[in-house]
Design a protein around this motif. Structure first.
Motif: not given
Length: 402
Positions: A150-172
């Motif tokens: 469960f914490e693996t899922a949460t920790s992985t989300a902390r890695l990929v979530g901000p990176a995806i957000a940064g891309f989407l914020i810049a684009q959209f």
């Protein structure tokens, strides 16, 4: 002569996989909003103070309502509360861009929405853990392994979530990210809807039952000691996290790439540690596992105060974070399983509330310390505190099982 088929691990069940998938998807969305919402407030208002107020308003309901929310989980059941939380978050997060584009989002209305999101989280967090237990049973090793994944899922989300957000914020733009987060909660609700219902007699809402859960936690020596040690690490590690950009500035010529490397090492080490815990949890008792994790984290933290190349510092951060799930996953498993079943929804929220109170305080204190002390001095103090927590866990592991 026939051989009985090997029993299938609960961690391979479709129920468990749905719970983990729902957690990962909703967590990725949440981590995206963690970047997008402050960015939206800062860009539209130009006020860092308003941005900080949004953080406070969202966090504040969690410790204030965590124990009463346990009553709701006990009454409705973890599955129903989690799905209701997903639906509520879908509506609340989608309301922000909807109202903004309609010209109907004054700042006070945004604060109300954010506060409601925090109210939902107060019950949602403990309900998720209880739902995990319902999906995999009550074996200590299996629940510890399940909590680690469960914490693996949460920790992985902390890695990929901000990176995806940064891309989407810049684009959209930032508001698009809020739409995506709303959709992630809708997907989570859909995944959990198919889970079998756990039949149980409805429990009346009672403040006495909540108080009984609090008393049980403080009277049980094992849970009390394990909770205090885990809370100790939960208070110390935010100081380390805040130290990382300070280290990048003071030791590595304010290099932003080094700051990114250190933060990535934090998330990567945590994710790796949760995988290791998941594989070994059913072979080692929770108290012994916590002792191993506590000692490992404390030893590695003693290496962090000293000047070293950026790569070595990143490896040190990753190693210290890798050991922490060895403390947190067993602690959550014991908090979930050790109390009598009718008290379980009332014990875990006490620990969750304490963590949510301790973390912001730790960040605030750390910020003051780094203004007046060298980063190495603060990190030595963290290593001392971690060593004391490790001694507590070692002493607990040496006690005979009861």
């Amino acid at each position: 002569m026939t051989t009985a088929p090997a029993q299938r691990s609960p961690l391979r069940s479709w129920q468990f996989r749905r719970v983990i998938a729902a957690e990962f998807i909703s967590s990725v969305g949440t981590q995206m909003t963690t970047l997008a919402l402050p960015w939206f407030v800062l860009m539209t208002s130009g006020s860092p103070a308003r941005m900080g107020l949004v953080f406070v308003i969202q966090i504040l309901p969690v410790p204030l309502l965590a124990m009463p929310a346990g009553l709701l989980v006990a009454r409705w059941g973890a599955r129903r509360v989690t799905i209701a939380g997903d639906i509520a978050n879908t509506v609340l997060l989608a309301a922000v861009p909807t109202l903004y584009f309609a010209g109907m989002l004054p700042f006070w209305a945004l604060l109300v929405i954010v506060a409601l999101v925090g109210c939902v989280a107060s019950a949602y967090l403990s309900a998720q853990r209880m739902l995990l237990t319902e999906a995999i049973g009550s074996d200590e090793g299996t629940v510890t392994a399940g909590n680690a994944l469960f914490e693996t899922a949460t920790s992985t989300a902390r890695l990929v979530g901000p990176a995806i957000a940064g891309f989407l914020i810049a684009q959209f733009g930032a508001l698009t990210v809020l739409w995506v987060d709303a959709a992630s909660f809708a997907v989570s609700a859909a995944l959990l809807t198919g889970l079998p219902r756990r039949e149980a007699a409805p429990e009346p809402l009672s403040a006495n039952r909540m108080a009984e859960g609090v008393r049980y936690l403080f009277r049980d020596p094992l849970l009390r000691t394990m909770s205090l040690a885990a809370l100790g690490y939960g208070t110390l590690m935010p100081v380390v996290l805040l130290a990382l950009p300070v280290m990048a500035r003071s030791r590595y010529d304010a290099n932003p790439h080094v700051a990114g490397l250190l933060l990535a090492a934090w998330g990567g080490g945590t994710a790796l540690g949760t995988v290791v815990v998941a594989r070994l949890a059913r072979r080692i008792s929770p108290t012994r596992f916590a002792a191993y994790g506590g000692v490992g984290a404390a030893v590695v933290l003693w290496l962090l105060p000293w000047d070293q190349p950026a790569t070595t510092a990143a490896l040190t951060v990753a190693a210290s974070c890798m050991f922490l799930p060895g403390v947190t996953a067993p602690a959550v498993a014991l908090l979930t399983l050790r109390p009598p079943e009718h008290l379980r929804p009332h014990v875990l929220p006490v620990f969750g509330a304490a963590v949510f109170v301790a973390s912001p305080i730790a960040y605030a204190v750390a910020g003051v310390l780094f203004e007046h002390l060298a980063v190495s001095t603060v990190l030595v103090a963290v290593a001392v505190g971690a060593s004391l927590c490790a001694l507590v866990l070692v002493n607990l592991a040496r006690r005979p099982a009861d």
